[in-house]
Design a protein around this motif. Structure first.
Motif, PDB file in Angstrom:
ATOM      1  N   ALA A 178       0.290  -1.733   0.334  1.00 49.53           N
ATOM      2  CA  ALA A 178       0.079   0.087   0.109  1.00 49.53           C
ATOM      3  C   ALA A 178       0.866   1.273   0.384  1.00 49.53           C
ATOM      4  O   ALA A 178       0.450   2.026  -0.765  1.00 49.53           O
ATOM      5  CB  ALA A 178      -0.909   0.047   1.543  1.00 49.53           C
TER       6      ALA A 178
ATOM      7  N   SER B 219       1.812   1.753  -3.085  1.00 49.10           N
ATOM      8  CA  SER B 219       1.089   1.452  -4.444  1.00 49.10           C
ATOM      9  C   SER B 219       0.672   2.683  -5.421  1.00 49.10           C
ATOM     10  O   SER B 219       0.459   3.953  -4.617  1.00 49.10           O
ATOM     11  CB  SER B 219       0.356   0.925  -4.224  1.00 49.10           C
ATOM     12  OG  SER B 219      -1.287   0.570  -5.234  1.00 49.10           O
TER      13      SER B 219
ATOM     14  N   ILE C  30      -4.646  -3.296  -8.799  1.00 50.48           N
ATOM     15  CA  ILE C  30      -4.439  -2.659  -7.399  1.00 50.48           C
ATOM     16  C   ILE C  30      -6.049  -1.639  -7.474  1.00 50.48           C
ATOM     17  O   ILE C  30      -6.046  -0.845  -8.675  1.00 50.48           O
ATOM     18  CB  ILE C  30      -3.152  -1.967  -6.848  1.00 50.48           C
ATOM     19  CG1 ILE C  30      -1.506  -3.059  -6.448  1.00 50.48           C
ATOM     20  CG2 ILE C  30      -3.805  -1.338  -5.379  1.00 50.48           C
ATOM     21  CD1 ILE C  30      -1.094  -2.832  -6.183  1.00 50.48           C
TER      22      ILE C  30
ATOM     23  N   ALA D 236      -5.077   2.131  -3.257  1.00 53.07           N
ATOM     24  CA  ALA D 236      -4.762   1.253  -1.853  1.00 53.07           C
ATOM     25  C   ALA D 236      -5.203   2.939  -1.322  1.00 53.07           C
ATOM     26  O   ALA D 236      -4.948   4.309  -1.282  1.00 53.07           O
ATOM     27  CB  ALA D 236      -3.565   1.746  -2.610  1.00 53.07           C
TER      28      ALA D 236
ATOM     29  N   ILE E 177      -4.916  -2.783   0.646  1.00 51.86           N
ATOM     30  CA  ILE E 177      -4.922  -2.416  -0.753  1.00 51.86           C
ATOM     31  C   ILE E 177      -6.616  -3.229  -1.146  1.00 51.86           C
ATOM     32  O   ILE E 177      -6.438  -3.460  -0.433  1.00 51.86           O
ATOM     33  CB  ILE E 177      -3.916  -2.942  -1.853  1.00 51.86           C
ATOM     34  CG1 ILE E 177      -3.365  -4.648  -1.296  1.00 51.86           C
ATOM     35  CG2 ILE E 177      -2.633  -2.260  -1.600  1.00 51.86           C
ATOM     36  CD1 ILE E 177      -2.810  -5.012  -2.721  1.00 51.86           C
TER      37      ILE E 177
ATOM     38  N   HIS F 119      -9.495   3.543 -10.382  1.00 52.70           N
ATOM     39  CA  HIS F 119      -8.094   3.919  -9.591  1.00 52.70           C
ATOM     40  C   HIS F 119      -6.635   5.324 -10.138  1.00 52.70           C
ATOM     41  O   HIS F 119      -6.576   6.389  -9.620  1.00 52.70           O
ATOM     42  CB  HIS F 119      -6.936   2.719  -8.771  1.00 52.70           C
ATOM     43  CG  HIS F 119      -5.707   2.842  -7.772  1.00 52.70           C
ATOM     44  ND1 HIS F 119      -4.842   2.059  -8.271  1.00 52.70           N
ATOM     45  CD2 HIS F 119      -5.604   3.857  -6.655  1.00 52.70           C
ATOM     46  CE1 HIS F 119      -3.854   2.731  -7.021  1.00 52.70           C
ATOM     47  NE2 HIS F 119      -4.577   3.796  -6.527  1.00 52.70           N
TER      48      HIS F 119
END
Ligand SMILES: Cc1cc2nc3c(=O)[nH]c(=O)nc-3n(C[C@H](O)[C@H](O)[C@H](O)COP(=O)(O)OP(=O)(O)OC[C@H]3O[C@@H](n4cnc5c(N)ncnc54)[C@H](O)[C@@H]3O)c2cc1C
Ligand code: FES
Length: 277
Positions: free
Chosen positions: A27, A30, A51, A54, A61, A117
């Motif tokens: 995490a 990331s 992922i 995070a 994550i 993300h």
């Protein structure tokens, strides 16, 4: 080192599952676009998963996966409080994000979670993000609220018209590009045919187009060659050179062919697993 599942949620029951996993080291490093490779059991295969989020402060994550075969079916049996055997990451090059102007992020199916993300990264860099998401029907749409919390526009397409535009994300994308000449980049994450179609739509507009390739991966560190793909006529390894590439330069035919190369073995493996469980 085992990786504890702190939260598990069936986003689409029996089909798409979200897990928040305790992984402080991963995490903390990331970035959007990174993925992990995990194993569920010591005799099992290694599978890559993006992922989807995070939280460095919480040391967690988030992964979101579609149950398609033996390993994802096995992963889906794990409950909150249980451990994933090992999780390796963050892997892959992070998404190239800079203050570039408005970005359209296109997500299809489970790819919406991974796209989320990247979209968040663009938003944090100060780029206006238009999200375009699609699924077969409204019940299969993911992350609508999460995307709505930072994207000024979330455009939705469903194949059956149960929510938003009846049709494909590419139709929404095309009309958006016709209306908005300022778009600096289009990012697409989802099924290969969708990413290929997105790249075809954006080509005449001359808009930079980034796609995230889901090639078969084994080691994830550039040694085995499993994830080989061709981009701009050159051999690339999706795990270390990608997974994101220029969508106008990817050889999608080769990618589709390579993705299907173990279909018989995958079918046998899933049948055996279902027979045992
Ligand atoms: C960088 C990357 C990120 C990914 N992120 C996600 C994600 O966030 N969520 C998600 O649901 N899926 C993601 N995938 C796809 C995911 O890895 C496969 O669905 C998974 O490996 C299937 O394994 P299985 O044993 O359940 O199915 P199998 O029956 O073994 O395979 C089903 C299909 O999955 C693909 N696949 C199988 N093994 C691998 C492998 N080792 N590496 C890559 N693809 C494989 C093949 O196309 C295969 O036909 C990602 C793939 C890559 C390369
Ligand atoms: S997964 Fe082995 S080289 Fe990329």
């Amino acid at each position: 080192m085992p990786y504890r599942i702190l939260k598990r949620k069936d986003l689409i029951p029996g089909q798409t599952i979200l897990m928040v996993v305790d992984a402080p080291m991963i995490a903390s490093k990331s970035r959007p676009g990174n993925f992990v490779i995990l194993r569920v059991s010591d005799k099992g295969e290694r599978i890559p998963l993006t992922i989807a989020d995070a939280d460095a402060a919480a040391g967690t994550i988030t992964i979101v996966f579609l149950v398609v075969g033996k390993t994802t079916a096995h992963l889906a049996t794990l409950r909150e409080g249980e451990d994933i055997l090992d999780v390796c990451g963050p892997l892959g090059r992070p998404t190239h994000i800079e203050k570039s102007g408005p970005v359209i992020c296109v997500g299809g199916g489970t790819g919406i979670a991974a796209m989320h993300h990247i979209a968040k990264g663009h938003h944090q860099a100060g780029n206006r993000v238009v999200a375009v998401i699609g699924a077969r029907n409204k019940d299969l749409l993911l992350f609508c609220d999460e995307l709505g919390s930072f994207c000024p526009e979330v455009l939705i397409a469903t194949d059956d018209g149960s929510r938003g535009h009846k049709g494909f994300v590419t139709e929404l994308l095309k009309s958006r590009l016709e209306e908005d000449k300022e778009i600096a980049e289009v990012v697409a994450v989802g099924p290969v045919p969708m990413m290929e179609a997105v790249a075809k739509v954006t080509l005449p507009f001359g808009v930079k187009t980034t796609v995230s390739l889901n090639s078969i991966m084994v080691d994830g560190i550039g040694m085995c060659g499993a994830c080989r793909c061709t981009v701009g006529g050159k051999v690339r390894f999706a795990c270390v050179d990608g997974p994101e590439f220029d969508g106008h330069a990817v050889d999608f035919q080769e990618l589709k062919m390579r993705l299907g190369q173990f279909r018989t073995e995958e079918k046998i493996s899933l049948e055996k697993f279902r027979g045992q469980s």
